[in-house]
Scaffold this motif. Sequence first.
Motif, PDB file in Angstrom:
ATOM      1  N   SER A  21       9.399 -31.961  -2.212  1.00  0.00           N
ATOM      2  CA  SER A  21       8.632 -30.769  -1.852  1.00  0.00           C
ATOM      3  C   SER A  21       7.851 -30.259  -3.072  1.00  0.00           C
ATOM      4  O   SER A  21       7.357 -31.058  -3.878  1.00  0.00           O
ATOM      5  CB  SER A  21       9.540 -29.692  -1.271  1.00  0.00           C
ATOM      6  N   SER A  22       7.760 -28.924  -3.249  1.00  0.00           N
ATOM      7  CA  SER A  22       6.887 -28.376  -4.284  1.00  0.00           C
ATOM      8  C   SER A  22       7.258 -26.927  -4.577  1.00  0.00           C
ATOM      9  O   SER A  22       7.810 -26.225  -3.721  1.00  0.00           O
ATOM     10  CB  SER A  22       5.421 -28.441  -3.824  1.00  0.00           C
ATOM     11  N   PRO A  61      11.097 -36.479   3.532  1.00  0.00           N
ATOM     12  CA  PRO A  61      10.765 -36.900   4.900  1.00  0.00           C
ATOM     13  C   PRO A  61       9.484 -37.726   4.911  1.00  0.00           C
ATOM     14  O   PRO A  61       8.526 -37.417   4.205  1.00  0.00           O
ATOM     15  CB  PRO A  61      10.591 -35.570   5.646  1.00  0.00           C
ATOM     16  N   ASP A  62       9.483 -38.783   5.690  1.00  0.00           N
ATOM     17  CA  ASP A  62       8.320 -39.666   5.790  1.00  0.00           C
ATOM     18  C   ASP A  62       8.116 -39.999   7.259  1.00  0.00           C
ATOM     19  O   ASP A  62       8.952 -40.654   7.883  1.00  0.00           O
ATOM     20  CB  ASP A  62       8.553 -40.942   4.976  1.00  0.00           C
ATOM     21  N   TYR A  63       7.015 -39.530   7.815  1.00  0.00           N
ATOM     22  CA  TYR A  63       6.738 -39.720   9.233  1.00  0.00           C
ATOM     23  C   TYR A  63       5.632 -40.745   9.476  1.00  0.00           C
ATOM     24  O   TYR A  63       5.097 -40.843  10.573  1.00  0.00           O
ATOM     25  CB  TYR A  63       6.343 -38.380   9.868  1.00  0.00           C
ATOM     26  N   SER A  64       5.297 -41.514   8.452  1.00  0.00           N
ATOM     27  CA  SER A  64       4.235 -42.524   8.590  1.00  0.00           C
ATOM     28  C   SER A  64       4.822 -43.838   9.073  1.00  0.00           C
ATOM     29  O   SER A  64       5.970 -44.169   8.772  1.00  0.00           O
ATOM     30  CB  SER A  64       3.531 -42.743   7.256  1.00  0.00           C
ATOM     31  N   GLN A  90      12.926 -24.190   8.008  1.00  0.00           N
ATOM     32  CA  GLN A  90      13.643 -24.625   6.810  1.00  0.00           C
ATOM     33  C   GLN A  90      14.541 -23.508   6.307  1.00  0.00           C
ATOM     34  O   GLN A  90      14.113 -22.369   6.164  1.00  0.00           O
ATOM     35  CB  GLN A  90      12.623 -25.028   5.737  1.00  0.00           C
ATOM     36  N   GLY A  91      15.796 -23.839   6.033  1.00  0.00           N
ATOM     37  CA  GLY A  91      16.772 -22.823   5.650  1.00  0.00           C
ATOM     38  C   GLY A  91      16.805 -22.508   4.174  1.00  0.00           C
ATOM     39  O   GLY A  91      17.565 -21.628   3.751  1.00  0.00           O
ATOM     40  N   SER A 147       7.109 -25.943   4.642  1.00  0.00           N
ATOM     41  CA  SER A 147       8.318 -26.757   4.520  1.00  0.00           C
ATOM     42  C   SER A 147       8.005 -28.175   4.078  1.00  0.00           C
ATOM     43  O   SER A 147       6.853 -28.628   4.123  1.00  0.00           O
ATOM     44  CB  SER A 147       9.052 -26.781   5.855  1.00  0.00           C
ATOM     45  N   ALA A 148       9.053 -28.879   3.665  1.00  0.00           N
ATOM     46  CA  ALA A 148       8.899 -30.294   3.311  1.00  0.00           C
ATOM     47  C   ALA A 148       8.437 -31.097   4.522  1.00  0.00           C
ATOM     48  O   ALA A 148       7.682 -32.069   4.386  1.00  0.00           O
ATOM     49  CB  ALA A 148      10.219 -30.838   2.772  1.00  0.00           C
TER      50      ALA A 148
END
Length: 563
Positions: free
Chosen positions: A374-375, A195-198, A228-229, A398-399
């Motif tokens: 993610s991580s 996901p990228d919200y920039s 997140q599931g 979450s991611a």
Amino acid sequence: MIIRFRSKGGMIRVNVDASSTFSDALSQVQTQLGLQNDDFYISNAPNSPGKHSAELRHQTIQQLDLHHGDILFVSNETQSVSEAAPVVARSTNGATVTIDAGTVPSLDIKQIQQLPLDDMLDKADGSIPRKKSSMCRHGDKGMCEYCSPLPPWDKAYLEEHKIKHKSFHAHLKEINEHNNNRNKSSSYIAPLTEPDYSIDLNCTSGHAPYPHGICSKCQPAPITLQQQGFRMVDHVEFADHSVLNEFIDAWRQTGMQRFGIFYGRYEAYDKVPLGIKAVVEAIYEPPQACELDGITLLEWEDQTFVDSVAESLGLCQVGMVFTDLTDSGQSNGSVLCKRHKDSFFLSCIEVLMASRSQSLHPNITKHSESGKYSSKFVTCVITGNLKGEIEPRVYQVSASAEALVKADDIGASTHPNMVCVKETMGKRYVPEVFFSKINEYGLEVKENAKPAFPVDFLLVTLLDSFPLEPTPMFRQKFPIENRDYMGSLQNLKSVKNVLNLGEYNVALSDFHFLVYVLKMGVLGESDSQVLLRYIKDKNDEELQALVNSGSWMTLLTILEHSD
């Protein structure tokens, strides 16, 4: 060995020796392709600018990490960095990630290399076997809908076994199963996108860069948050009670809070289909200023060295831990319960810290377009439960939380259980943020997240435990670092006291001891590696080689003449 080179004229094969310089291979390439001069470029991916041949000529085959059968691409044309495809580069933990071509410091031939554990789980089926039931109407060798194996993401199975989140690899297989049913193409397309919200500050649609111009192409879409599931790590296992107990002792002795880094490894976790657990072998405590109600982290100058020692032992940073403990005042060892469903589990500030830490430790995966998603880095808080007992609680974010922090869209609020949505300002563009929740009528509704929304929408809960029959890699004997204010000093006297225990197989098996002794620089490079190999493999021959070495004798001599 043979290295293959592909060009517009076709494929050629070049015989090289692993110890030779790359110039030998380049000379053969120039001859076989009929190039008039050495003004050409070598890359590890098509349409990539790669490196000029002159930059690679003096490096050896081993330095370039080339192997038998590798394919390189030859071009006598170059591209601008903005047009170039991304190049794969190696990260500090040995994995490889995709980065912008303009920032590549050197050629790295390897493609995305995830952990061996991830490779193993990718190949595993993960199906959940079921026994023949009373509903079955077939023989022992038959199978029907009542006894056929369940997929690893089966919701009913997870609920029955009280598994709150499916594993990451179960999530992957579910996505791939869905995609395969929709698309019968034989080519594999990475199912995950970070996901990228920039907002895109380099939009090529012809308008001025934001904030002077904006379009639908560079503007991030509205965000809808939901819990997140799945989780990247399902369980945290402490190798021994003493690992956590020694860490908590700092609070018991001083009343001051404490911060540490988990060093361990990742293993398969069989209690969750296709699950992963982080096994914590040691807690390293970096420089910090401790207070009754908080911690200030100081500059950690030797972090790279500590990481290298851990890596030599097959370990890496798997998480962080901090205490949030307050004595109940009842003189019975009990503590206050401050974190519960009616207050918070991780505060908004801690969620921001966890997000940044996870971003610094990306999960390398071939199932993502960017090569990472993610991580696996976890966050553990030592706090009091409803019974007044001290217990660890482990979380990830979450991611979406990572992406929100990267885009600078969220910040801390005055309420620890609420995250503040920032305002659009300067070059920061914050899209509309919503969150989905189940209302009092059991219906899913969408609400606007501004000005703030609950922290819980960004949290993922993990399980934790101690093994019934512990076999830890380390035994705590040496003072823990950066505890000078407690009178716990790491010095030559401490080293001498540990070695005077006589049993080297026990005395040497201490992570804090290893870091301190190796940092002294008395042991030579080869003897240091012997020491680390012994700790990792417990081979008595390695121990004998170490104690009979000249640098070990030098260390003992220094200790004899110390106060």
